[in-house]
Each structure stands twice: as structure tokens, then as C-alpha cells.
Design a protein around this motif. Sequence first.
Motif, PDB file in Angstrom:
ATOM      1  N   UNK A 196       6.232   1.290  -7.584  1.00 33.76           N
ATOM      2  CA  UNK A 196       5.694   2.657  -7.577  1.00 33.76           C
ATOM      3  C   UNK A 196       4.949   2.952  -6.286  1.00 33.76           C
ATOM      4  N   UNK A 197       4.085   2.031  -5.861  1.00 34.89           N
ATOM      5  CA  UNK A 197       3.291   2.259  -4.656  1.00 34.89           C
ATOM      6  C   UNK A 197       4.160   2.338  -3.405  1.00 34.89           C
ATOM      7  N   UNK A 198       5.201   1.509  -3.346  1.00 40.78           N
ATOM      8  CA  UNK A 198       6.090   1.533  -2.180  1.00 40.78           C
ATOM      9  C   UNK A 198       6.862   2.846  -2.129  1.00 40.78           C
ATOM     10  N   UNK A 199       7.387   3.289  -3.258  1.00 41.19           N
ATOM     11  CA  UNK A 199       8.114   4.559  -3.289  1.00 41.19           C
ATOM     12  C   UNK A 199       7.188   5.730  -2.965  1.00 41.19           C
ATOM     13  N   UNK A 200       5.954   5.685  -3.454  1.00 38.84           N
ATOM     14  CA  UNK A 200       5.016   6.762  -3.131  1.00 38.84           C
ATOM     15  C   UNK A 200       4.754   6.814  -1.636  1.00 38.84           C
ATOM     16  N   UNK A 201       4.520   5.662  -1.010  1.00 43.17           N
ATOM     17  CA  UNK A 201       4.275   5.651   0.426  1.00 43.17           C
ATOM     18  C   UNK A 201       5.509   6.120   1.195  1.00 43.17           C
ATOM     19  N   UNK A 208      11.822  -3.928   8.401  1.00 40.44           N
ATOM     20  CA  UNK A 208      12.685  -4.183   7.257  1.00 40.44           C
ATOM     21  C   UNK A 208      11.930  -3.853   5.976  1.00 40.44           C
ATOM     22  N   UNK A 209      12.650  -3.690   4.902  1.00 40.82           N
ATOM     23  CA  UNK A 209      12.006  -3.413   3.629  1.00 40.82           C
ATOM     24  C   UNK A 209      11.080  -4.551   3.204  1.00 40.82           C
ATOM     25  N   UNK A 210      11.452  -5.827   3.336  1.00 38.88           N
ATOM     26  CA  UNK A 210      10.485  -6.884   3.000  1.00 38.88           C
ATOM     27  C   UNK A 210       9.190  -6.774   3.784  1.00 38.88           C
ATOM     28  N   UNK A 211       9.257  -6.439   5.086  1.00 42.20           N
ATOM     29  CA  UNK A 211       8.041  -6.253   5.867  1.00 42.20           C
ATOM     30  C   UNK A 211       7.246  -5.054   5.361  1.00 42.20           C
ATOM     31  N   UNK A 212       7.950  -3.981   4.997  1.00 48.94           N
ATOM     32  CA  UNK A 212       7.278  -2.792   4.474  1.00 48.94           C
ATOM     33  C   UNK A 212       6.550  -3.104   3.175  1.00 48.94           C
ATOM     34  N   UNK A 213       7.151  -3.937   2.335  1.00 44.84           N
ATOM     35  CA  UNK A 213       6.492  -4.331   1.093  1.00 44.84           C
ATOM     36  C   UNK A 213       5.185  -5.065   1.382  1.00 44.84           C
ATOM     37  N   UNK A 214       5.154  -5.891   2.416  1.00 48.20           N
ATOM     38  CA  UNK A 214       3.928  -6.610   2.739  1.00 48.20           C
ATOM     39  C   UNK A 214       2.815  -5.641   3.147  1.00 48.20           C
ATOM     40  N   UNK A 215       3.177  -4.551   3.849  1.00 54.69           N
ATOM     41  CA  UNK A 215       2.171  -3.552   4.197  1.00 54.69           C
ATOM     42  C   UNK A 215       1.598  -2.910   2.945  1.00 54.69           C
ATOM     43  N   UNK A 216       2.457  -2.607   1.970  1.00 51.41           N
ATOM     44  CA  UNK A 216       1.991  -2.039   0.707  1.00 51.41           C
ATOM     45  C   UNK A 216       1.086  -3.032  -0.016  1.00 51.41           C
ATOM     46  N   UNK A 217       1.422  -4.315   0.034  1.00 50.45           N
ATOM     47  CA  UNK A 217       0.605  -5.332  -0.628  1.00 50.45           C
ATOM     48  C   UNK A 217      -0.781  -5.440   0.010  1.00 50.45           C
ATOM     49  N   UNK A 218      -0.896  -5.099   1.287  1.00 49.37           N
ATOM     50  CA  UNK A 218      -2.208  -5.010   1.927  1.00 49.37           C
ATOM     51  C   UNK A 218      -2.964  -3.764   1.474  1.00 49.37           C
ATOM     52  N   UNK A 236      -2.506 -11.291   3.085  1.00 44.64           N
ATOM     53  CA  UNK A 236      -3.229 -10.449   2.121  1.00 44.64           C
ATOM     54  C   UNK A 236      -3.575 -11.272   0.882  1.00 44.64           C
ATOM     55  N   UNK A 237      -4.392 -10.671   0.013  1.00 37.17           N
ATOM     56  CA  UNK A 237      -4.839 -11.345  -1.209  1.00 37.17           C
ATOM     57  C   UNK A 237      -4.096 -10.863  -2.448  1.00 37.17           C
ATOM     58  N   UNK A 238      -3.032 -10.092  -2.264  1.00 40.36           N
ATOM     59  CA  UNK A 238      -2.377  -9.432  -3.398  1.00 40.36           C
ATOM     60  C   UNK A 238      -1.925 -10.408  -4.470  1.00 40.36           C
ATOM     61  N   UNK A 239      -1.520 -11.611  -4.077  1.00 44.35           N
ATOM     62  CA  UNK A 239      -1.057 -12.602  -5.048  1.00 44.35           C
ATOM     63  C   UNK A 239      -2.073 -13.719  -5.251  1.00 44.35           C
ATOM     64  N   UNK A 240      -3.359 -13.433  -4.890  1.00 43.54           N
ATOM     65  CA  UNK A 240      -4.379 -14.464  -4.996  1.00 43.54           C
ATOM     66  C   UNK A 240      -4.119 -15.538  -3.940  1.00 43.54           C
ATOM     67  N   UNK A 241      -4.700 -16.708  -4.093  1.00 44.71           N
ATOM     68  CA  UNK A 241      -4.553 -17.769  -3.091  1.00 44.71           C
ATOM     69  C   UNK A 241      -4.900 -19.099  -3.744  1.00 44.71           C
TER      70      UNK A 241
END
Length: 484
Positions: free
Chosen positions: A267-272, A289-299, A356-361
Motif C-alpha cells: 500500500x505504501x509503495x503504491x501510494x508513493x 529498480x523496484x527492489x531499490x524503490x521498496x527499500x526507500x519506502x521501508x525507510x 533501515x530498521x523496518x525488519x528489526x535487527x
Amino acid sequence: MPAAAAPSPPPGCPAHAGGAGSGTIGLRSLFGPEADADPMALYEKLRAEHGPVAPVLLPGDVQAWLVLGHRENLEVARTPSLFSRDSRHWHAMREGRIGPDHPLAPLTMWQPLCVFVDGTEHRRLRQALTDSLSRFESRGIRRYVIRFTHQLIDGFQDAGQADLVKQFADQLPLRVITQLFGMEEEYGPKLVEAAKDMIQGTETAVESNNFITETLQRLVERKRAFPGHDVGSKLIEHPARLTDDEVREHLRLTLVAANEPTVNLISNTLRMLLTDRRFRATLAGGHTTLPDALEQVLWDEPPQTTTIGRWATGDTQLAGQQIKAGDMLVLGLAAGNVDPAVRPNLSVPLHGNRSHLAFNAGPHECPGRDLGRAIADTGIDTLLSRLPDLRLAIPEADLRRDNALMSRRLVSLPTTFTPPRRVGRRSTGEPGSSARQPLPLPEAEPLPEAPSRETGVVPQRVSTPRLDRDSRWAAMKHRLRIRR
């Protein structure tokens, strides 16, 4: 580092274990009107008032520490000897103040689960889960995603409009997960609602948790009697010799960890993509690339804003705050991602950076992270290939979010598009009957490993291989007609 003789904590500090009452006066709540209105603004107020670690209240006036700093989040996540995942360390739990009917019970009550143990037992359970998930290679998962994405699009494409939250993002992850679990698809809708409710700490969270537990218990019993090629059967067969309770609870973990965060990521990626001109221009122009774009959303918009919880195993100090043995800590994933110490300028794109911390660490990093990435990446790719002229149907200012204890959820994403011209009736979920054909997908490669984050500082860019001029994104450069 551990304090030799920690001074007495100040009044109102979570180290006072008295529960609701005078000790809670003046503490900001992570629930209620202020948090619901704008949780990110609340995090910044807490950062300004207390620094990287702040005292807060959770539902039921439960006192805790919210970790706001990027470095401090990593320190807590990577030091289970000081900050354990075992909730039996929690003084509120030991003193009987968190009963089975408490709204936080589904998230904190100890269970035979890898996320509630550390050390050798954690490695045994975690290995069983990761091994069982790895039996389903990336290419096979992506085939499921493509098939279900086409089925969902088939259901709304002729209307020329769709709510991409309710009709797409909400539906796709659970269809894939129930397929991996070997479950009938009819379970999907009820499991979606129960999983959402459970992680929000609502009054019905316990009831939702019970429904999920009972459903998965029946599944485990069936798979033990009739094994197949599914996650449950692989857990049962694993050399770690998990009990039925352990198998059930790890299926529940996968369900929760892979579903709701993936819904939010899609949802967040499509909104952006539909609202951020620079974001979609770099993607459509082949600059990322889309994988790189997803990482920006995860930030910028991590699927979960916080994670509950860690518990101090002894008296210690964190960012100048005195933490007492048995205190609860809440990891502030969204707050840590915008920590000025690592991102002084939030407008600077991060180009695939995975720190980023989106998936914890640490040892408890989200086990469903690669599954979630694969579902979001392939699902969005297929959607844009089928409907390249998606447009937002309402002003961006009218988009609403439901803010909960652990997440910010986009309520709806109304869009319009040109209905593809039909040239025949499609009898399956596969493409082939519309004049506009989807772009060909390249062979799925294993997802790259996240870079080391030992320093706690945002590292240099982690690049993913650029796709050549015949790839889907090079083709999309000429075909994507999202309104600018």
C-alpha cells in the motif's frame, strides 16, 4: 553498559513498577487521540523531551521505554543478554498484572516460539522456521504471486477503477501465505481481520488471537496426519523435532510477520508511486529498480512503526536513562529510521540502502522479510504491467490512515485506469485475454543479503544489479503513463 549502582529512577519513570497511578502522571501514551492523530509527530515530541529513549504508556496504562534512536535500537536488538525477548523477565508479568485477558497479552504472553527465547533454544527454533521457509525457493513463491495478482486484477479491471488497498494489497499476501501453508483459500479473509486486530492491542485482540490459534491447531493436526509440500509439514518433519504447539506457534508467527507488514509495504509503495512525482519519475525513467524503490519506502514508511518488546535482564543504562531489571522496552522502528543522527536530511534518497530498521535487527530480525519483499516486488511489478496508467482517483489530502500501536495502515487507495480491451473470456488467473499484455518478468534471483550494520551508522549504498535495456523497467520507461 551495565551500571554498577544505578541511582533511583525519577518519579513517572517506567522503572517504578506500580502500574497505573501516580507513576504514570505526565507520561505520553502510544495510544489514544495524540498517537492516533500523528504518531510520527508524537515520536519527535518524545525525542525533543527525553532524547533517544523516552518513558511512555501502553494500553492498560502499562509503563515502558520507547527507543527512538537508530543506534539505540540496534544496541537493544543486538544485545539479548541485556535486553531479552523472554517476557518472563517482565516485572508486570511476574506480578500478575498482565493476565490472559489483557490487550497486550497476545503480544507479550510467553509462548514456545523463537521470538520469546534467546540463545541455544532460539537458534533451534529459528533454524527450523528458516529451513522450512527456504524449502520454497524464490522463483516458486513469485509464481504464486503472479497467479494471484492476475486473479485479483481480473476481478476489477473492467470497471476502470479499484481501491488498491481493499481489492489488492489486503488480499494478495494472505492468498500466497495460505498457499504456502497448504490451507484452503476460504480461511484467508477471517485470518486477515484477526491478524490485524491482534497486533493493534484492541479489546478484541484476545478473541482474535484465539481464533488464529484454533485455526492453526486444526491445520497442524491435519498436516501431521496427511503431510504435503507446505510450511506446516516441513516444520513437522524438521530434525529439530518441534512439538505440535511449537509448529502451531511458528505458523502463527509467519502469518502475522508476513501478512500485515506486507500489506502495508504494498500500500505504501503504491501510494508513493501515485503521489510522489520524483519517486515515480526515477522508477519509470529507469534510474532505479523496484527492489531499490521498496527499500526507500521501508525507510520512509516502515510497515510497522514499533515492535513490542524487549525486557531488561538487569539494571542498566541506555542513552542516559536508568533501566531497571524487568522493564519493558519498545523498539521505535519508524522513529529510528528518521533519527537526525543518521538522516540529517530526509529529502535525500537512499537508493537501495538496507540499513533501515523496518525488519528489526540482530538475532530476532523478522524471519518473513524476504517473503514480504518477494510478494510486494512481484505483485506491484505485475500490477503496473497490466495497468500502466494507474491514477489516484481522489486528492492526496483525502487519503486516510488508521494509526495503531504497532503500525500505520492506509485505509484506502482509490485509483482509476483505462480498462484493457477484452478479446476473449479468460478461464484462469493467468494473463492472455486482454489486448494489453503484461511485461515479461526476468528469472527470479535470490534476494541479496542485507549489509552488515555493526557500526550502527547508515553505510554506503548497497547496489542491486541494474536490469538491462530489455528488462521490464526499461520497457516500462516507454509504456508507463502515470499522469505527471
